[in-house]
Motif scaffolding. Structure first.
Motif, PDB file in Angstrom:
ATOM      1  N   ALA A  72      14.798  -6.818  -7.456  1.00 14.99           N
ATOM      2  CA  ALA A  72      14.880  -5.640  -6.550  1.00 14.99           C
ATOM      3  C   ALA A  72      13.593  -4.890  -6.579  1.00 14.99           C
ATOM      4  N   THR A  74      11.321  -1.501  -6.616  1.00 15.31           N
ATOM      5  CA  THR A  74      11.409  -0.182  -7.295  1.00 15.31           C
ATOM      6  C   THR A  74      10.374   0.698  -6.808  1.00 15.31           C
ATOM      7  N   SER A 142      14.311   5.318  -5.497  1.00 13.13           N
ATOM      8  CA  SER A 142      14.650   4.191  -5.365  1.00 13.13           C
ATOM      9  C   SER A 142      15.925   3.527  -6.073  1.00 13.13           C
ATOM     10  N   CYS A 145      19.180   5.522  -4.672  1.00 21.17           N
ATOM     11  CA  CYS A 145      19.172   5.195  -3.238  1.00 21.17           C
ATOM     12  C   CYS A 145      19.879   3.485  -3.630  1.00 21.17           C
ATOM     13  N   ASN A 146      19.265   2.981  -4.298  1.00 22.89           N
ATOM     14  CA  ASN A 146      20.058   1.523  -4.706  1.00 22.89           C
ATOM     15  C   ASN A 146      21.488   1.691  -5.080  1.00 22.89           C
ATOM     16  N   ILE A 151      23.871  -0.469   2.223  1.00 28.35           N
ATOM     17  CA  ILE A 151      22.543  -1.315   2.476  1.00 28.35           C
ATOM     18  C   ILE A 151      21.751  -0.957   3.867  1.00 28.35           C
ATOM     19  N   ARG A 154      19.436   1.916   2.745  1.00 23.42           N
ATOM     20  CA  ARG A 154      18.484   1.301   2.053  1.00 23.42           C
ATOM     21  C   ARG A 154      17.230   0.576   2.796  1.00 23.42           C
ATOM     22  N   CYS A 155      17.878  -0.038   3.843  1.00 23.84           N
ATOM     23  CA  CYS A 155      17.042  -0.958   4.586  1.00 23.84           C
ATOM     24  C   CYS A 155      16.162  -0.186   5.479  1.00 23.84           C
ATOM     25  N   TRP A 158      13.602   1.349   3.223  1.00 23.79           N
ATOM     26  CA  TRP A 158      12.038   0.362   2.909  1.00 23.79           C
ATOM     27  C   TRP A 158      11.412   0.345   4.060  1.00 23.79           C
ATOM     28  N   LEU A 182      15.401  -6.049  -1.586  1.00 27.74           N
ATOM     29  CA  LEU A 182      16.659  -5.081  -1.424  1.00 27.74           C
ATOM     30  C   LEU A 182      17.608  -5.827  -2.382  1.00 27.74           C
TER      31      LEU A 182
END
Length: 272
Positions: A72, A74, A142, A145-146, A151, A154-155, A158, A182
């Motif tokens: 993942a 960071t 990050s 958020c994760n 998702i 988060r997408c 990014w 991700l």
């Protein structure tokens, strides 16, 4: 030792923000290299003996890899920053894997040389301290958020982060790379991108994702991208263009005022 040309400083916003005398401290020690997509800057556990400054549209990513093969992202670093021993006082083992996400030029500096320059210049030390704080803010945001956001959000975070560093609507990223950043399966990410495309936010092509409506994406995305952006603005004096691209960093005036308090500078002025 030859002195690095001015172009070495112009491709990276941190280097561009340096005062002339601070540039003079680093110029003899800078080297420019070309990296390809997927190249490794350093691996977790290895000693990090140099600082890497991505230039122009080069983008690097800090990645945590797990024993089961999953990974993942960071932090995403482009021309606004640097990776490596930015904070530490020497060659320490890396805690993450740093890979080149989008290939291009990278200016590199021996970590020991940076520490020497920071000891000699309060303004240079202040700039890198401020940047280190912003990089840490990105990493911590990050993590949150994760852990807390779906998702889809988060997408979008990014994609917005990458667009800030490239300044273009079309992002050269594959589904495979995106899924790895991700920490999800590629098939799952493909379904999410299809949803975002149906909403008119993105257009998905082979080896690329095009942002179609940045304003709407910022509105419906989680607060994480905006929080990091505001921190960069407040702490590092980052300036963003209307399309979100990071244009320059301009540390607040107290950073420049600190130069006048540097003991060496005070003694020099007293002897004039």
């Amino acid at each position: 030792m030859s002195t690095a040309p001015e172009s070495y400083f112009e491709g990276n916003l941190l280097l561009r923000a340096l005062h002339d005398d601070d540039r003079a401290l680093l110029a003899p020690h800078l080297e420019r290299r070309e990296y390809q997509k997927g190249d490794t800057l350093f691996s977790a556990g290895s000693e990090v003996s140099f600082i890497s400054f991505p230039c122009d549209r080069t983008v690097a990513t800090l990645v945590i890899a797990m024993q089961d093969g999953r990974s993942a992202e960071t932090a995403t670093i482009g021309r606004e920053g640097a990776v490596g021993g930015v904070v530490s006082n020497g060659c320490l083992p890396a805690s993450t894997h740093a890979m080149v996400q989008i290939g291009g030029p990278v200016v590199q500096l021996d970590a020991v040389r940076l520490q020497e320059a920071k000891r000699r210049s309060a303004s240079l030390r202040n700039l890198f301290t401020r940047y280190s704080d912003c990089l840490l803010a990105q990493v911590l945001q990050s993590v949150a958020c994760n852990a807390l956001h779906p998702i889809e959000e988060r997408c979008m975070r990014w994609l917005l982060t990458l667009q800030d560093r490239l300044g273009t609507d079309t992002l050269p990223v594959t589904h495979e790379l995106f899924a790895a950043m991700l920490g999800v399966q590629r098939t799952y990410l493909t379904r999410i991108l299809r949803i975002l495309q149906e909403q008119g936010l993105v257009e998905v092509g082979r080896g690329r994702i095009t942002i179609r409506n940045r304003a709407e994406m910022e509105r419906v995305a989680c607060e994480c991208h905006g929080n990091v952006k505001r921190h960069f603005e407040t702490v590092l004096g980052a300036v963003y263009g209307p399309d979100g691209q990071l244009l320059r960093v301009r540390p607040p005036e107290p950073a420049r005022a600190a130069r006048s308090l540097d003991p060496a500078a005070v003694i020099e002025r007293a002897n004039r």
